[in-house]
Every structure is written in structure tokens, then in C-alpha cells.
Write a protein that holds these residues in place. Structure first.
Motif, PDB file in Angstrom:
ATOM      1  N   ILE A 130      76.663  50.942 -19.845  1.00  0.00           N
ATOM      2  CA  ILE A 130      77.246  49.825 -19.080  1.00  0.00           C
ATOM      3  C   ILE A 130      76.148  48.991 -18.431  1.00  0.00           C
ATOM      4  O   ILE A 130      76.164  47.753 -18.491  1.00  0.00           O
ATOM      5  N   LEU A 131      75.188  49.659 -17.824  1.00  0.00           N
ATOM      6  CA  LEU A 131      74.111  48.931 -17.149  1.00  0.00           C
ATOM      7  C   LEU A 131      73.276  48.134 -18.133  1.00  0.00           C
ATOM      8  O   LEU A 131      72.806  47.026 -17.828  1.00  0.00           O
ATOM      9  N   ARG A 132      73.070  48.664 -19.304  1.00  0.00           N
ATOM     10  CA  ARG A 132      72.301  47.920 -20.312  1.00  0.00           C
ATOM     11  C   ARG A 132      73.077  46.706 -20.816  1.00  0.00           C
ATOM     12  O   ARG A 132      72.501  45.635 -21.016  1.00  0.00           O
ATOM     13  N   VAL A 133      74.367  46.871 -21.011  1.00  0.00           N
ATOM     14  CA  VAL A 133      75.167  45.768 -21.537  1.00  0.00           C
ATOM     15  C   VAL A 133      75.262  44.627 -20.529  1.00  0.00           C
ATOM     16  O   VAL A 133      75.155  43.449 -20.888  1.00  0.00           O
ATOM     17  N   VAL A 134      75.440  44.958 -19.247  1.00  0.00           N
ATOM     18  CA  VAL A 134      75.538  43.910 -18.213  1.00  0.00           C
ATOM     19  C   VAL A 134      74.167  43.475 -17.732  1.00  0.00           C
ATOM     20  O   VAL A 134      74.072  42.665 -16.800  1.00  0.00           O
ATOM     21  N   ASP A 135      73.119  43.995 -18.344  1.00  0.00           N
ATOM     22  CA  ASP A 135      71.743  43.619 -18.025  1.00  0.00           C
ATOM     23  C   ASP A 135      71.399  43.934 -16.562  1.00  0.00           C
ATOM     24  O   ASP A 135      70.639  43.208 -15.918  1.00  0.00           O
ATOM     25  N   PHE A 136      71.962  45.002 -16.042  1.00  0.00           N
ATOM     26  CA  PHE A 136      71.690  45.490 -14.690  1.00  0.00           C
ATOM     27  C   PHE A 136      71.997  44.442 -13.620  1.00  0.00           C
ATOM     28  O   PHE A 136      71.492  44.532 -12.496  1.00  0.00           O
ATOM     29  N   ASP A 137      72.815  43.477 -13.929  1.00  0.00           N
ATOM     30  CA  ASP A 137      73.191  42.430 -12.980  1.00  0.00           C
ATOM     31  C   ASP A 137      74.562  42.779 -12.412  1.00  0.00           C
ATOM     32  O   ASP A 137      75.600  42.515 -13.032  1.00  0.00           O
ATOM     33  N   LEU A 138      74.560  43.363 -11.218  1.00  0.00           N
ATOM     34  CA  LEU A 138      75.805  43.785 -10.582  1.00  0.00           C
ATOM     35  C   LEU A 138      76.266  42.824  -9.489  1.00  0.00           C
ATOM     36  O   LEU A 138      77.289  43.077  -8.850  1.00  0.00           O
ATOM     37  N   GLY A 139      75.522  41.755  -9.256  1.00  0.00           N
ATOM     38  CA  GLY A 139      75.943  40.759  -8.275  1.00  0.00           C
ATOM     39  C   GLY A 139      76.959  39.802  -8.856  1.00  0.00           C
ATOM     40  O   GLY A 139      76.747  38.584  -8.902  1.00  0.00           O
ATOM     41  N   ILE A 140      78.082  40.334  -9.280  1.00  0.00           N
ATOM     42  CA  ILE A 140      79.117  39.550  -9.959  1.00  0.00           C
ATOM     43  C   ILE A 140      80.039  38.938  -8.908  1.00  0.00           C
ATOM     44  O   ILE A 140      80.476  39.634  -7.981  1.00  0.00           O
ATOM     45  N   LEU A 192      87.998  54.219  -1.259  1.00  0.00           N
ATOM     46  CA  LEU A 192      86.888  53.325  -1.539  1.00  0.00           C
ATOM     47  C   LEU A 192      87.214  51.908  -1.060  1.00  0.00           C
ATOM     48  O   LEU A 192      88.372  51.566  -0.805  1.00  0.00           O
ATOM     49  N   ASN A 193      86.181  51.098  -0.949  1.00  0.00           N
ATOM     50  CA  ASN A 193      86.376  49.700  -0.600  1.00  0.00           C
ATOM     51  C   ASN A 193      87.075  48.958  -1.735  1.00  0.00           C
ATOM     52  O   ASN A 193      86.968  49.326  -2.905  1.00  0.00           O
ATOM     53  N   HIS A 194      87.770  47.883  -1.365  1.00  0.00           N
ATOM     54  CA  HIS A 194      88.428  47.095  -2.405  1.00  0.00           C
ATOM     55  C   HIS A 194      87.409  46.379  -3.275  1.00  0.00           C
ATOM     56  O   HIS A 194      87.678  46.123  -4.464  1.00  0.00           O
ATOM     57  N   GLU A 195      86.264  46.025  -2.721  1.00  0.00           N
ATOM     58  CA  GLU A 195      85.223  45.418  -3.544  1.00  0.00           C
ATOM     59  C   GLU A 195      84.767  46.351  -4.653  1.00  0.00           C
ATOM     60  O   GLU A 195      84.409  45.897  -5.750  1.00  0.00           O
ATOM     61  N   THR A 196      84.783  47.659  -4.380  1.00  0.00           N
ATOM     62  CA  THR A 196      84.414  48.640  -5.399  1.00  0.00           C
ATOM     63  C   THR A 196      85.384  48.605  -6.569  1.00  0.00           C
ATOM     64  O   THR A 196      84.985  48.655  -7.741  1.00  0.00           O
ATOM     65  N   LEU A 197      86.680  48.504  -6.267  1.00  0.00           N
ATOM     66  CA  LEU A 197      87.688  48.445  -7.327  1.00  0.00           C
ATOM     67  C   LEU A 197      87.532  47.186  -8.158  1.00  0.00           C
ATOM     68  O   LEU A 197      87.546  47.237  -9.403  1.00  0.00           O
ATOM     69  N   LYS A 242      78.248  53.354  -6.174  1.00  0.00           N
ATOM     70  CA  LYS A 242      76.851  53.421  -5.759  1.00  0.00           C
ATOM     71  C   LYS A 242      76.313  52.059  -5.345  1.00  0.00           C
ATOM     72  O   LYS A 242      75.359  51.966  -4.573  1.00  0.00           O
ATOM     73  N   PHE A 243      76.938  50.992  -5.838  1.00  0.00           N
ATOM     74  CA  PHE A 243      76.490  49.645  -5.493  1.00  0.00           C
ATOM     75  C   PHE A 243      77.065  49.173  -4.164  1.00  0.00           C
ATOM     76  O   PHE A 243      76.399  48.459  -3.412  1.00  0.00           O
ATOM     77  N   ASP A 244      78.286  49.583  -3.827  1.00  0.00           N
ATOM     78  CA  ASP A 244      78.974  49.004  -2.678  1.00  0.00           C
ATOM     79  C   ASP A 244      79.242  49.988  -1.556  1.00  0.00           C
ATOM     80  O   ASP A 244      79.324  49.578  -0.398  1.00  0.00           O
ATOM     81  N   GLU A 245      79.388  51.277  -1.859  1.00  0.00           N
ATOM     82  CA  GLU A 245      79.794  52.243  -0.843  1.00  0.00           C
ATOM     83  C   GLU A 245      78.588  52.737  -0.064  1.00  0.00           C
ATOM     84  O   GLU A 245      77.481  52.848  -0.588  1.00  0.00           O
TER      85      GLU A 245
END
Length: 518
Positions: free
Chosen positions: A380-390, A301-306, A348-351
Motif C-alpha cells: 500500500i505504501l509503495r502504491v501511494v508513494d508514501f504520501d499519506l497527506g491526503i 479510533l479517530n474519524h480521520e483514521t477511518l 499509525k499516521f493519525d492516532e
């Protein structure tokens, strides 16, 4: 004494070899293939090839198919296409086209059955022409008259202007399709003339339409309006100016992108969440991150995924322990499930081609079910409010290393420092941009490539005094005695693919501290 058994026919060694070479050695695959062929021959006794239709028989055709396929296939193709074109064109332009008598199709100097079909089509065409001669079709209303001019009061128009407009509309309606809809390429004022409305109304409509401009030259960034893209300090090379015209580098947005990412870091704070958890310790978290690094390496996987997955784990534990009561907190049995679900989301977000959910269930050795993994993913998605652009420290590191013009071995060494620090729970509270700057500074000192330059201070936005506490914390983590249970990162960066940067000698804290005043 038993009698000697004699061979009925003597065979030499050469004859045996020749028979083997001719027939071949019989293997299991050959036996199965022979048996399958034999069974297929038993099922189909009377085989025959697919023959073409008889010449004297009429072939079937599909609905709306070729009307000329009723005669022999040996008919010339050009004659069929000509007959079709005549019928199609005449049906579309009935009021204006002249009647064309179709020529009979001749095959071997003989008239075929297509003559009868063409004669029937001609008769139908003449009857339709007579019908339209009595009742001509009405002109099609254009999109401009139905849309923009719908609420405009029209002035009285003379009979001559009406007839002129009808003739113009009928001519332009010929560009419409068969269904009567106007062409999509007709502009809003194409069928409107100043004689239709007053000059003031026509001018007002034209001004409104001219305001709709698709040219993006007016939406230029502020940097393009200046003489220089960015006002860099004296003695600092403008790394973005060098690739300003390269669309793949997006140099005109690079500073804005990373300034925006730095501004978003305050939205993802991570506190000391382990004090609210009884069953989970910092050692368990280190074991989990080490396992996640192994999964990233196994799945390539990409390092960004990790980095995103580790960030999701810390964010989930931080926010969930604040909102949920203590009895609903995550247990140590569910910690690996949290890591697998975080990796699944990050993939699923980065690969481009992420692993399937079955792959993540497999790496957990069947400890969890599909329902449990999907439920944890939803939580997890509910807790982070679906904001994956971290904002991730790995992204900042790549930017800073490019601005410093370091080599690939130096960048790999900084990546090792940053990835080794993922296991340290004491460093989770620091911002990702500072973590990246500190890792790059340690790599520069290990390689003896100088200190913190003005260029790095400008592009990172941090002085050496700002990142020195993080530098000392990272260097302390590197000097810890390696443990076999969490040695995946060190083994990974000890390989020749990563230039064996994990084997390089480290620098002491005193050496880093003295460089602060230099």
C-alpha cells in the motif's frame, strides 16, 4: 442399636462465631499466601537486617567518588564539602589562586584520618603550582580566530598589541571548560578588536554577521502586511479574524491550509476501478467499509483514521489495477486484508496510541498471518508513494461547519450523511471538498436551518449549483432501503451519543431542487 456418639467438649454457636471472627475465613488466596510464607521461611533460616558498616572499618568507594568517605560517617558533611571545593577550585585556577591551607576535620575534638588525605592533596597542589609557574599555559585560541578570520590576511601587529591580546585571551579562556574548548556563548567578534585588523575589514565582518538575524519578524505572511487578514465579501463574517491572536486556532493560516488541501485533491483521483477487477464488486466494497466502521468504533479510533483508511483502499485499487497485469490483481479473499492493513497504516499516521499489529490480526479472526499483513502494508505504501497527506472530506466538513456556526447536533447529522456515503461506490470519484459541502447542505435542509449562505459560498469556494449534483447523489444514497448486512453506520448514529440523527426524517429531491432558485 448403635451407641450415641458424645462430643468431647460442647461448643456453643457464639464460640464458633468468635473463632471465625478472630481467625478469619480461610480462602484459597490466603492458603497460598500462607504456604508461600512458610516456604520462604524454610529457605532463609538466618535472617538479619542490613547493618551499617562498622565505625572502625573503611567503607569502599567507587571510582572518582568522594575522597573523604574513608573516615567515619559521623563526620560533619559541611567539612567534607569544604575540602572538596578547595581541591576542585584550586586545580582549575592554578595560575591565579592562592594556596589555602585546609583546616583539619575534627570529630569529637579528635583529628581523623581525613587530615592525612587533605595534607596529601595540599602537597600535590603545591607541586603543580610550581610546575605551572615555570611553564605557564598557552592562551586558548578562540572560535572567531579559527573560523571567521581564518582566510583574512592580518596586518603586522606591534609587540605591545601582541602582549595585550595575549593577556585578553588568557583572561577570556578562563571561561572555557577544563578540556580547553572555548565557551559556546562566545560570539564571533568578542575577542577581536579594531587594533587586530584594519577598520575596513572589521566593518565588513560586522556587516556580514549582522545579516544573520534570528528575528522572524521579517518573515511575515502577506496577510499580516494588510490592514485586514482576509478581504471577505460584504455581509460575510470573518470567522478567522475573531481568533486571530489565538495560536491554537492558527487562524492566520486557516484559509491557506484549506486552499492548499483543495489544490492537492487533483493528485489523488479515483476512477471506476471495479471494471478492471473481476472478483470484487461494489457490494463487497460496501461490506468492507461497513466492517472498517465497526473496527473504528470498537477500537475507538479517530474519524480521520477511518476516512484515511477508506481512501487508501480506493487509491490502492485504482493505481494497482492500472500498473499491474490482470493476473496480479487483488482477489476477494485479500480484500479484508487490504482493509485491515489500510486501518493499520492510518492508525499509525493519525492516532496517538495506535493499536498493535496483533490487534488487527485478531479482528481478522486469524484469517491472515503477520507476514501477509506486513507485506500488504508495504504494498500500500509503495502504491501511494508514501504520501499519506491526503485531503479528507471529514476535515473539510469540520471547517465548513465552523464557518457556518452550526450546532453540534447539526454537525453530527452532516457527519452521518458523509459517513453513510462512504459505502457508496458511485460517489468515490467526487472530490472530498464537494462531498463535505454537500453533506453540510443536506444537514441544514433536514434541520430547516436555511439554504446555502454567502458565507458558506465564500469559505467553501462552491456555489449551490456547483454542489447540487453531489447533493442529489448523496440524498439518493440516504433514501436507499437499509440492509442488515451494512447497518453499522445507521446503528452508530442512532445512539443517543450521536443525538439519534439517523432517525430524523429525510428531505425529498424535489425540495432540494426547488431551493436552488430561492
Amino acid at each position: 442399636m448403635a451407641p450415641t456418639r458424645l462430643a468431647s467438649k460442647s461448643t456453643g454457636v457464639n464460640e464458633n462465631i468468635n473463632s471465625i471472627m478472630n481467625q478469619g475465613i480461610t480462602t484459597r488466596s490466603k492458603q497460598m499466601a500462607t504456604l508461600k510464607t512458610y516456604k520462604d521461611n524454610l529457605k532463609v533460616t538466618n535472617k538479619r537486617k542490613a547493618d551499617s558498616p562498622l565505625k572502625n572499618m573503611t567503607a569502599k568507594r567507587a571510582a572518582f567518588g568522594d575522597i573523604t568517605n574513608a573516615f567515619n560517617k559521623s563526620t560533619a558533611t559541611n567539612d567534607k564539602v569544604t575540602a572538596l571545593k578547595k581541591v576542585t577550585v584550586e586545580s582549575k585556577l592554578l595560575p591565579t589562586v592562592k594556596s589555602i591551607k585546609p583546616q583539619p576535620t575534627i570529630v569529637n575534638n579528635k583529628t581523623t584520618k581525613s587530615k592525612q588525605i587533605q595534607k596529601a592533596a595540599t602537597n600535590a597542589l603545591e607541586s603543580i603550582q610550581k610546575h605551572f609557574a615555570k611553564d605557564p599555559p598557552k592562551p586558548v585560541a578562540t572560535r572567531a580566530k579559527n573560523g571567521i578570520l581564518k582566510n583574512i590576511e592580518r596586518k603586522s601587529i606591534s609587540n605591545e598589541n601582541k602582549e595585550q591580546n595575549q593577556s585578553q585571551n588568557s583572561t577570556k579562556s578562563g571561561r572555557s571548560d577544563v578540556s580547553g574548548e572555548p565557551s559556546l556563548y562566545v560570539t564571533a567578534l568578542e575577542n577581536i578588536t579594531p587594533s587586530d585588523i584594519t577598520k575596513e575589514e572589521y566593518k565588513a565582518i560586522s556587516e556580514k554577521l549582522n545579516k544573520v538575524n534570528l528575528d522572524d519578524s521579517l518573515n511575515r505572511s502577506l496577510d499580516e502586511e494588510r490592514e485586514e487578514p482576509h478581504r471577505v465579501p460584504d455581509g460575510v463574517a470573518d470567522i478567522d479574524r475573531e481568533n486571530w491572536n489565538d495560536p491554537f486556532q492558527v487562524s492566520n493560516y486557516a484559509m491557506d491550509i484549506f486552499n492548499y488541501l483543495k489544490s492537492r485533491e487533483r493528485l489523488f483521483p479515483i476512477d471506476d476501478y471495479l471494471q478492471r477487477l473481476k472478483d470484487i464488486t461494489s457490494w463487497m466494497r460496501a461490506l468492507l467499509v461497513d466492517w472498517m466502521v465497526e473496527v473504528q468504533e470498537s477500537f475507538e479510533l479517530n474519524h480521520e483514521t477511518l476516512y484515511l483508511a477508506v481512501k487508501l483502499v480506493d487509491l490502492f485499487l485504482t493505481r494497482s489495477t492500472k500498473t499491474k497485469p490482470e493476473r496480479e490483481h487483488l482477489t476477494k479473499e485479500e480484500l479484508q486484508l487490504l482493509g485491515a492493513s489500510a486501518l493499520f497504516i492510518a492508525s499509525k499516521f493519525d492516532e496517538r496510541i495506535p493499536p498493535t499489529v496483533d490487534d488487527f490480526l485478531y479482528i481478522c479472526d486469524g484469517a491472515y498471518t503477520l507476514a501477509q499483513l506486513l507485506k500488504m502494508e508495504i504494498n500500500i505504501l509503495r502504491v501511494v508513494d508514501f504520501d499519506l497527506g491526503i485531503p479528507l472530506s471529514y476535515s473539510f466538513l469540520r471547517r465548513y461547519a465552523r464557518c457556518a456556526r452550526v450546532s453540534m447536533p447539526t454537525l453530527t447529522l452532516a457527519r452521518f450523511v458523509l459517513e453513510q456515503c462512504l459505502l457508496e461506490y458511485t460517489l468515490v470519484a467526487h472530490s472530498d471538498s464537494k462531498m463535505a459541502a454537500a453533506a453540510l447542505y443536506i444537514a441544514l435542509r433536514i434541520k430547516s436551518l436555511g439554504s446555502w449562505t454567502p458565507a458558506l459560498q465564500y469559505y467553501t469556494g462552491y456555489s449551490l449549483e456547483d454542489i447540487m449534483p453531489v447533493v442529489l447523489a448523496q440524498n439518493a444514497a440516504l433514501h436507499k432501503k437499509p440492509k442488515s448486512a451494512i447497518s453499522t453506520v445507521r446503528n452508530k448514529y442512532s445512539h443517543t451519543t450521536f443525538f439519534e440523527v439517523a432517525k430524523l426524517p429525510l428531505v425529498e429531491d424535489s425540495a432540494l431542487a426547488t431551493l436552488t432558485t430561492s
